[in-house]
Motif scaffolding. Structure first.
Motif, mmCIF file in Angstrom:
data_model
loop_
_atom_site.group_PDB
_atom_site.id
_atom_site.type_symbol
_atom_site.label_atom_id
_atom_site.label_comp_id
_atom_site.label_asym_id
_atom_site.label_seq_id
_atom_site.Cartn_x
_atom_site.Cartn_y
_atom_site.Cartn_z
ATOM 1 N N ALA A 236 0.806 -1.223 0.000
ATOM 2 C CA ALA A 236 0.000 0.000 0.000
ATOM 3 C C ALA A 236 0.835 1.267 0.000
ATOM 4 O O ALA A 236 0.403 2.303 -0.512
ATOM 5 C CB ALA A 236 -0.954 0.000 1.194
ATOM 6 N N ALA A 237 2.034 1.222 0.562
ATOM 7 C CA ALA A 237 2.887 2.419 0.573
ATOM 8 C C ALA A 237 3.235 2.879 -0.837
ATOM 9 O O ALA A 237 3.440 4.076 -1.070
ATOM 10 C CB ALA A 237 4.168 2.151 1.363
ATOM 11 N N LEU A 238 3.280 1.958 -1.775
ATOM 12 C CA LEU A 238 3.560 2.339 -3.165
ATOM 13 C C LEU A 238 2.520 3.312 -3.686
ATOM 14 O O LEU A 238 2.808 4.141 -4.558
ATOM 15 C CB LEU A 238 3.580 1.104 -4.061
ATOM 16 N N TYR A 239 1.316 3.239 -3.154
ATOM 17 C CA TYR A 239 0.197 4.003 -3.683
ATOM 18 C C TYR A 239 -0.150 5.220 -2.826
ATOM 19 O O TYR A 239 -1.147 5.887 -3.068
ATOM 20 C CB TYR A 239 -1.002 3.066 -3.840
ATOM 21 N N GLY A 240 0.708 5.481 -1.805
ATOM 22 C CA GLY A 240 0.563 6.709 -1.029
ATOM 23 C C GLY A 240 0.008 6.552 0.358
ATOM 24 O O GLY A 240 -0.092 7.538 1.098
ATOM 25 N N ILE A 241 -0.381 5.328 0.768
ATOM 26 C CA ILE A 241 -0.860 5.109 2.134
ATOM 27 C C ILE A 241 0.295 5.342 3.101
ATOM 28 O O ILE A 241 1.403 4.856 2.887
ATOM 29 C CB ILE A 241 -1.405 3.681 2.292
ATOM 30 N N ASN A 242 0.036 6.069 4.177
ATOM 31 C CA ASN A 242 1.086 6.401 5.130
ATOM 32 C C ASN A 242 1.511 5.148 5.913
ATOM 33 O O ASN A 242 0.705 4.567 6.642
ATOM 34 C CB ASN A 242 0.607 7.481 6.108
ATOM 35 N N PRO A 243 2.774 4.726 5.804
ATOM 36 C CA PRO A 243 3.216 3.534 6.532
ATOM 37 C C PRO A 243 3.495 3.801 8.004
ATOM 38 O O PRO A 243 3.684 2.859 8.778
ATOM 39 C CB PRO A 243 4.499 3.140 5.794
ATOM 40 N N GLN A 244 3.541 5.069 8.406
ATOM 41 C CA GLN A 244 3.807 5.453 9.792
ATOM 42 C C GLN A 244 2.709 6.416 10.243
ATOM 43 O O GLN A 244 2.872 7.629 10.172
ATOM 44 C CB GLN A 244 5.168 6.137 9.911
ATOM 45 N N PRO A 245 1.569 5.896 10.682
ATOM 46 C CA PRO A 245 0.422 6.761 10.962
ATOM 47 C C PRO A 245 0.685 7.880 11.958
ATOM 48 O O PRO A 245 -0.017 8.896 11.946
ATOM 49 C CB PRO A 245 -0.615 5.769 11.508
ATOM 50 N N ASP A 246 1.692 7.718 12.824
ATOM 51 C CA ASP A 246 1.974 8.764 13.808
ATOM 52 C C ASP A 246 3.043 9.745 13.345
ATOM 53 O O ASP A 246 3.490 10.596 14.111
ATOM 54 C CB ASP A 246 2.406 8.136 15.138
ATOM 55 N N GLN A 247 3.438 9.631 12.067
ATOM 56 C CA GLN A 247 4.464 10.502 11.497
ATOM 57 C C GLN A 247 3.943 11.143 10.211
ATOM 58 O O GLN A 247 3.026 10.624 9.579
ATOM 59 C CB GLN A 247 5.738 9.697 11.171
ATOM 60 N N PRO A 248 4.526 12.277 9.793
ATOM 61 C CA PRO A 248 4.150 12.837 8.490
ATOM 62 C C PRO A 248 4.411 11.825 7.376
ATOM 63 O O PRO A 248 5.387 11.073 7.422
ATOM 64 C CB PRO A 248 5.073 14.069 8.363
ATOM 65 N N PRO A 250 5.784 10.448 4.166
ATOM 66 C CA PRO A 250 6.854 10.808 3.239
ATOM 67 C C PRO A 250 6.542 10.486 1.786
ATOM 68 O O PRO A 250 7.327 10.822 0.888
ATOM 69 C CB PRO A 250 8.031 9.955 3.734
ATOM 70 N N LEU A 251 5.406 9.845 1.543
ATOM 71 C CA LEU A 251 5.089 9.339 0.209
ATOM 72 C C LEU A 251 4.166 10.283 -0.541
ATOM 73 O O LEU A 251 3.433 11.066 0.048
ATOM 74 C CB LEU A 251 4.427 7.961 0.330
ATOM 75 N N ARG A 252 4.209 10.182 -1.865
ATOM 76 C CA ARG A 252 3.329 10.988 -2.704
ATOM 77 C C ARG A 252 1.983 10.298 -2.866
ATOM 78 O O ARG A 252 1.906 9.074 -2.995
ATOM 79 C CB ARG A 252 3.972 11.216 -4.071
ATOM 80 N N GLN A 253 0.923 11.098 -2.858
ATOM 81 C CA GLN A 253 -0.407 10.552 -3.101
ATOM 82 C C GLN A 253 -0.540 10.176 -4.578
ATOM 83 O O GLN A 253 -0.249 10.971 -5.451
ATOM 84 C CB GLN A 253 -1.479 11.567 -2.721
ATOM 85 N N ALA A 254 -0.979 8.957 -4.819
ATOM 86 C CA ALA A 254 -1.057 8.462 -6.190
ATOM 87 C C ALA A 254 -2.461 8.524 -6.773
ATOM 88 O O ALA A 254 -2.637 8.226 -7.952
ATOM 89 C CB ALA A 254 -0.546 7.022 -6.251
ATOM 90 N N VAL A 255 -3.451 8.896 -5.965
ATOM 91 C CA VAL A 255 -4.824 8.912 -6.468
ATOM 92 C C VAL A 255 -5.518 10.220 -6.127
ATOM 93 O O VAL A 255 -5.292 10.821 -5.080
ATOM 94 C CB VAL A 255 -5.656 7.732 -5.907
ATOM 95 N N GLN A 256 -6.361 10.655 -7.056
ATOM 96 C CA GLN A 256 -7.316 11.733 -6.824
ATOM 97 C C GLN A 256 -8.674 11.248 -7.334
ATOM 98 O O GLN A 256 -8.754 10.473 -8.288
ATOM 99 C CB GLN A 256 -6.902 13.017 -7.546
ATOM 100 N N LEU A 257 -9.720 11.712 -6.655
ATOM 101 C CA LEU A 257 -11.064 11.301 -7.030
ATOM 102 C C LEU A 257 -11.982 12.517 -7.021
ATOM 103 O O LEU A 257 -11.983 13.294 -6.068
ATOM 104 C CB LEU A 257 -11.599 10.251 -6.049
ATOM 105 N N ALA A 258 -12.731 12.682 -8.104
ATOM 106 C CA ALA A 258 -13.714 13.759 -8.206
ATOM 107 C C ALA A 258 -15.039 13.157 -8.677
ATOM 108 O O ALA A 258 -15.059 12.304 -9.571
ATOM 109 C CB ALA A 258 -13.255 14.833 -9.185
ATOM 110 N N ALA A 259 -16.146 13.590 -8.056
ATOM 111 C CA ALA A 259 -17.474 13.080 -8.408
ATOM 112 C C ALA A 259 -18.336 14.214 -8.949
ATOM 113 O O ALA A 259 -18.198 15.370 -8.553
ATOM 114 C CB ALA A 259 -18.139 12.441 -7.192
ATOM 115 N N ARG A 260 -19.257 13.857 -9.832
ATOM 116 C CA ARG A 260 -20.072 14.850 -10.522
ATOM 117 C C ARG A 260 -21.355 15.150 -9.751
ATOM 118 O O ARG A 260 -22.006 14.256 -9.198
ATOM 119 C CB ARG A 260 -20.414 14.352 -11.922
ATOM 120 N N ILE A 261 -21.723 16.407 -9.735
ATOM 121 C CA ILE A 261 -22.994 16.823 -9.150
ATOM 122 C C ILE A 261 -24.114 16.462 -10.120
ATOM 123 O O ILE A 261 -24.067 16.802 -11.303
ATOM 124 C CB ILE A 261 -22.996 18.334 -8.858
ATOM 125 N N VAL A 262 -25.127 15.768 -9.596
ATOM 126 C CA VAL A 262 -26.270 15.350 -10.407
ATOM 127 C C VAL A 262 -27.429 16.333 -10.262
ATOM 128 O O VAL A 262 -28.108 16.665 -11.241
ATOM 129 C CB VAL A 262 -26.726 13.932 -9.998
#
Length: 382
Positions: A236-248, A250-262
């Motif tokens: 999961a760290a490859l995809y941006g999940i923080n491997p150290q939840p109590d620390q900043p 260091p990984l880049r976020q690999a996903v963005q999600l946007a949803a359309r208003i209906v």
């Protein structure tokens, strides 16, 4: 992928005809995945760095993620199931090693040699079956052995290992490539379980002199050199999940999600919104309905506590998350920015997977792997 919400420019970048068919757009940054792979590997320069691509590369699409990582130099991959390994073999160079974590289900040995897959043997039964396959073929077959060092989930227990290793032919016909175990509490750096598992792993791997070893998963990579051994196994760290939840992170976020208003509507004070009428307007409100719901992996537990973002401004969920839709309180936001057809951001600079998972009472792993198949997916970079 640039930071920020990105929704305002989506129609220009993506094309109106495609947006008209997409209830939501998931953007996957392959350059971020590759950068994360480099960062993880740099934590242990003397070890090789593998990539775990189970569950369709944690939901992001094995067909695009695997070649990107192979181009970055990854030569060892892991899947959970044999069918995943068969699929992966078509996507990476033939010299890459592919390990199957669940080992060989009964009757699947031919799939392993046909697709050049390496089973991770987890119990004496799998060990016996793989030895029998080697005898039948008349040649040595590659394998890995997993040891249970305290997680009690998969791998040979110490007693099983002692009983098997006492047999003179217990590794007959096997070309042992790796001995491994899995950490249960690596995301808590100070947890005593980590040191305990490492000590047990050290003791048990003495049965395998000269065989490469692997212990560090995503979080284990950050526990220090004592945990690195010969091969890192980040997932999961490859995809941006923080491997150290109590620390900043260091990984880049690999996903963005946007949803359309209906749809957008004005409601009066006291009007109920959503299933169960659990949310009641405290005054006049503007409500926007977006085309995203729990069928797309946006957990129902986010009801009443989740939020979306419009140009970086939070729009809280109003009411229960439905199968195909979520209602937002967009009162006070410019009407033109929350008109039908506009996109609002769910994963963005203001809100990453870990933040959404905390709101849902879950973990980023679950959220990432649940992202549904109805999104239009855009792959950026690589």
């Amino acid at each position: 992928m640039s930071a920020g919400s990105g929704a305002a420019l989506e129609a220009v970048r993506y094309g109106a005809s495609e947006l008209a068919r997409a209830g939501a757009v998931l953007s996957v940054d392959l350059d971020a995945v590759r950068a994360n792979y480099r960062l993880l590997g740099a934590q242990a320069p003397r070890a090789a760095c593998a990539a775990v691509l189970k569950a369709d590369a944690y939901g992001l699409g094995m067909e695009r993620v695997a070649p990107a990582l192979a181009r970055e130099g990854c030569r060892v991959f892991f899947t959970a199931h044999v069918a995943e390994g068969m699929r992966l073999r078509q996507l990476v160079p033939e010299h890459c090693a592919i390990y199957v974590l669940h080992g060989p289900p009964p009757g699947t040995a031919p799939d392993f040699y046909q697709y050049d897959l390496i089973p991770v043997l987890n119990d004496p039964g799998q060990l016996r079956e793989w030895r029998a396959a080697a005898r039948q073929l008349g040649r040595r077959l590659p394998a890995a052995i997993q040891l249970d060092t305290g997680m009690s989930r998969m791998g040979m227990a110490p007693a099983e290992l002692a009983a098997e290793s006492a047999k003179p032919d217990w590794l007959s016909g096997l070309d042992l490539k790796l001995v491994m175990s899995h950490l249960a509490c690596a995301d808590e750096a100070g947890h005593p379980m980590n040191a305990g598992q490492r000590r047990r792993f050290e003791r048990l791997r003495e049965v395998f002199p000269g065989v490469p070893a692997s212990l560090a998963n995503s979080s284990g990579v950050f526990l220090g050199p004592a945990f690195h051994y010969d091969l890192l196994r980040p997932g999961a760290a490859l995809y941006g999940i923080n491997p150290q939840p109590d620390q900043p992170n260091p990984l880049r976020q690999a996903v963005q999600l946007a949803a359309r208003i209906v749809q957008v509507r004005e409601i009066a004070e006291g009007a109920a919104v959503g299933y169960g009428a659990r949310w009641v307007a405290p005054g006049p409100r503007r409500i926007a309905t977006i085309a995203l719901g729990y069928a797309d992996g946006w957990l129902r537990s986010l009801s009443g506590r989740g939020q979306a973002f419009v140009d970086g401004v939070a729009a809280p969920f109003a009411g229960t998350v439905s199968m195909d839709s979520i209602t937002l309180d967009v009162s006070g936001l410019p009407a033109e920015r929350v008109a039908p057809g506009r996109l609002v951001d769910l994963l963005c600079a203001q809100q990453d997977l870990d933040a959404v998972a905390r709101d849902a009472g879950s973990i980023g792993y679950e959220l990432l792997t649940r992202l549904g198949g109805r999104f239009h997916r855009r792959y950026l970079g690589a």
